[in-house]
Design an enzyme around this catalytic site. Structure first.
Site, PDB file in Angstrom:
ATOM      1  N   ASP A 169       2.429  -2.409  -4.854  1.00 15.32           N
ATOM      2  CA  ASP A 169       2.579  -1.789  -3.540  1.00 15.32           C
ATOM      3  C   ASP A 169       3.369  -2.737  -2.648  1.00 15.32           C
ATOM      4  O   ASP A 169       3.468  -3.929  -2.927  1.00 15.32           O
ATOM      5  CB  ASP A 169       1.204  -1.494  -2.909  1.00 15.32           C
ATOM      6  CG  ASP A 169       1.277  -0.358  -1.897  1.00 15.32           C
ATOM      7  OD1 ASP A 169       0.955   0.791  -2.251  1.00 15.32           O
ATOM      8  OD2 ASP A 169       1.713  -0.618  -0.743  1.00 15.32           O
ATOM      9  N   ARG A 219       2.546   2.574  16.684  1.00 14.41           N
ATOM     10  CA  ARG A 219       2.109   1.605  15.665  1.00 14.41           C
ATOM     11  C   ARG A 219       2.745   0.233  15.840  1.00 14.41           C
ATOM     12  O   ARG A 219       2.155  -0.779  15.503  1.00 14.41           O
ATOM     13  CB  ARG A 219       2.408   2.151  14.275  1.00 14.41           C
ATOM     14  CG  ARG A 219       1.565   3.384  13.993  1.00 14.41           C
ATOM     15  CD  ARG A 219       1.387   3.568  12.519  1.00 14.41           C
ATOM     16  NE  ARG A 219       0.618   4.761  12.248  1.00 14.41           N
ATOM     17  CZ  ARG A 219       0.578   5.370  11.065  1.00 14.41           C
ATOM     18  NH1 ARG A 219       1.261   4.891  10.059  1.00 14.41           N
ATOM     19  NH2 ARG A 219      -0.158   6.439  10.884  1.00 14.41           N
TER      20      ARG A 219
HETATM   21  C1  LIG Z   1      -0.037   7.670   0.103  1.00 12.90           C
HETATM   22  S1  LIG Z   1      -0.126   6.203  -0.817  1.00 12.90           S
HETATM   23  C2  LIG Z   1      -0.248   6.848  -2.452  1.00 12.90           C
HETATM   24  C3  LIG Z   1      -1.264   6.114  -3.298  1.00 12.90           C
HETATM   25  C4  LIG Z   1      -1.454   6.688  -4.705  1.00 12.90           C
HETATM   26  N1  LIG Z   1      -0.236   6.652  -5.453  1.00 12.90           N
HETATM   27  C5  LIG Z   1      -2.009   8.095  -4.641  1.00 12.90           C
HETATM   28  O1  LIG Z   1      -1.294   9.058  -4.899  1.00 12.90           O
HETATM   29  O2  LIG Z   1      -3.182   8.252  -4.306  1.00 12.90           O
HETATM   30  C6  LIG Z   1       1.579   5.614  -0.737  1.00 12.90           C
HETATM   31  C7  LIG Z   1       1.700   4.114  -1.024  1.00 12.90           C
HETATM   32  O3  LIG Z   1       3.084   3.806  -1.255  1.00 12.90           O
HETATM   33  C8  LIG Z   1       3.335   2.518  -0.729  1.00 12.90           C
HETATM   34  N2  LIG Z   1       4.785   2.331  -0.513  1.00 12.90           N
HETATM   35  C9  LIG Z   1       5.576   2.931   0.421  1.00 12.90           C
HETATM   36  N3  LIG Z   1       6.846   2.473   0.326  1.00 12.90           N
HETATM   37  C10 LIG Z   1       6.848   1.582  -0.701  1.00 12.90           C
HETATM   38  C11 LIG Z   1       7.880   0.788  -1.282  1.00 12.90           C
HETATM   39  N4  LIG Z   1       9.155   0.798  -0.835  1.00 12.90           N
HETATM   40  N5  LIG Z   1       7.551  -0.025  -2.313  1.00 12.90           N
HETATM   41  C12 LIG Z   1       6.269  -0.053  -2.787  1.00 12.90           C
HETATM   42  N6  LIG Z   1       5.256   0.684  -2.267  1.00 12.90           N
HETATM   43  C13 LIG Z   1       5.549   1.495  -1.241  1.00 12.90           C
HETATM   44  C14 LIG Z   1       2.530   2.502   0.570  1.00 12.90           C
HETATM   45  O4  LIG Z   1       2.275   1.180   1.015  1.00 12.90           O
HETATM   46  C15 LIG Z   1       1.270   3.274   0.156  1.00 12.90           C
HETATM   47  O5  LIG Z   1       0.221   2.397  -0.209  1.00 12.90           O
END
Ligand SMILES: C[S@@+](CC[C@H](N)C(=O)[O-])C[C@H]1O[C@@H](n2cnc3c(N)ncnc32)[C@H](O)[C@@H]1O
Length: 297
Positions: A151, A42
């Protein structure tokens, strides 16, 4: 040192450790050793973009260059998992709309205010699902309802603000919900104005405690399928922040595979009819987090 094979730059074990630790420190996401290939694949395009010969140079770039903050954002964009869809984990959303919302309606009746935070909201399907459920409940007419989606990825937030989705976002959405709360658009379906008006989006790193204090007091936090990518220390930091942001008796809803077991006993586990959820105790101090980071075994 990296080994250059044709145009493929290989990441050494040491380079992986350096980059992984930096990313973990920045946003909490932890990559185990078996995910080296993924980080390598990536991040490889970033080397080409900046004309860097190997991952040691990239690590230096991330640490010391003028553009290091921008580059860290770009790296994190490439490394996060953004999978989501409307009405994910439906049984939990039933507990939310049939059990939690009526309770909050009674509790907040005098101030007529409801505040919900979707932490790690990805492209917005989660906070819009919450908005639709709040509207469908019919309990909050004339209330000040605020749903905040955050996010770390600007890319998914741009999609969220657009509010337009293709069919894969609707794998678990009833036809009548689609008819009522969405309208056709070029991409597929757009969230209705009424639901969109309840939701605001913001760029926020869950490890940035200083900026998160601006979120204010909330009644419910959804943080589903986010902490699974964090290690224990980072999870504890975020859970402490959530504890401070939640009002007494406020709810924390995690993804179905996530639990606080072995992490902290500061939240209570509540057996609702449709799901098990976590809650900040009614008698909990506003800044009364008792678990020390490093305590949990
Ligand atoms: C798998 S998605 C989950 C989306 C939603 N909550 C759901 O369950 O369908 C995880 C999200 O967490 C965000 N994320 C990861 N680390 C983060 C951080 N330190 N602060 C804010 N967002 C974060 C990622 O960018 C991603 O969009």
């Amino acid at each position: 040192m990296s080994i250059v094979l044709g145009c493929d730059v290989k990441m050494s074990a040491e380079e992986f450790r350096l980059l992984r630790d930096m990313i973990h420190e920045h946003c909490g996401i932890r990559f185990d050793d078996d995910l080296k290939y993924l980080v390598e694949r990536r991040l490889a395009p970033r080397l080409a973009l900046h004309d860097l010969g190997d991952f040691t140079a990239y690590h230096r770039f991330l640490r010391f260059s003028h553009d290091r903050e921008k580059e860290m954002e770009a790296a994190v964009e490439l490394l996060t998992t953004n999978e989501t869809y409307f009405f994910r984990e439906n049984y939990q959303l039933r507990a939310f709309s049939e059990e939690i919302l009526p309770e909050l309606h009674d509790r907040n009746r005098s101030g007529k205010r409801l505040r919900i935070w979707s932490a790690g909201c990805s492209s917005g399907e989660e906070p819009y699902s919450i908005a639709i459920l709040v509207l469908e409940s019919g309990l909050f007419h004339g209330w000040n309802v605020e749903i905040f989606g955050n996010d770390i990825s600007q890319k998914v937030l741009a999609l969220a603000r657009g509010g337009e989705y293709a069919s894969r976002s609707f794998r678990q959405t009833d036809e009548d919900v689609i008819r009522k709360w969405f309208e056709p658009c070029e991409k597929g379906l757009r969230v209705s104005e009424k639901a969109r008006k309840l939701v605001t989006f913001g760029h926020l790193n869950l490890l940035d405690e200083r900026r998160i204090s601006l979120v204010g007091r909330v009644d419910v936090i959804f943080c589903r399928n986010v902490l699974i990518y964090f290690d224990k220390q980072a999870k504890l930091r975020v859970l402490r922040t959530f504890y401070d942001r939640l009002g007494r008796g406020g709810y924390l809803l995690l993804g179905h595979s996530e639990s606080l077991m072995g992490l902290t006993a500061d939240y209570e586990l509540v057996h609702l009819e449709h799901d098990l959820v976590y809650r900040k105790p009614e008698g909990g101090q506003q800044h009364g987090w008792s678990t020390k980071i490093g305590d949990a075994s």
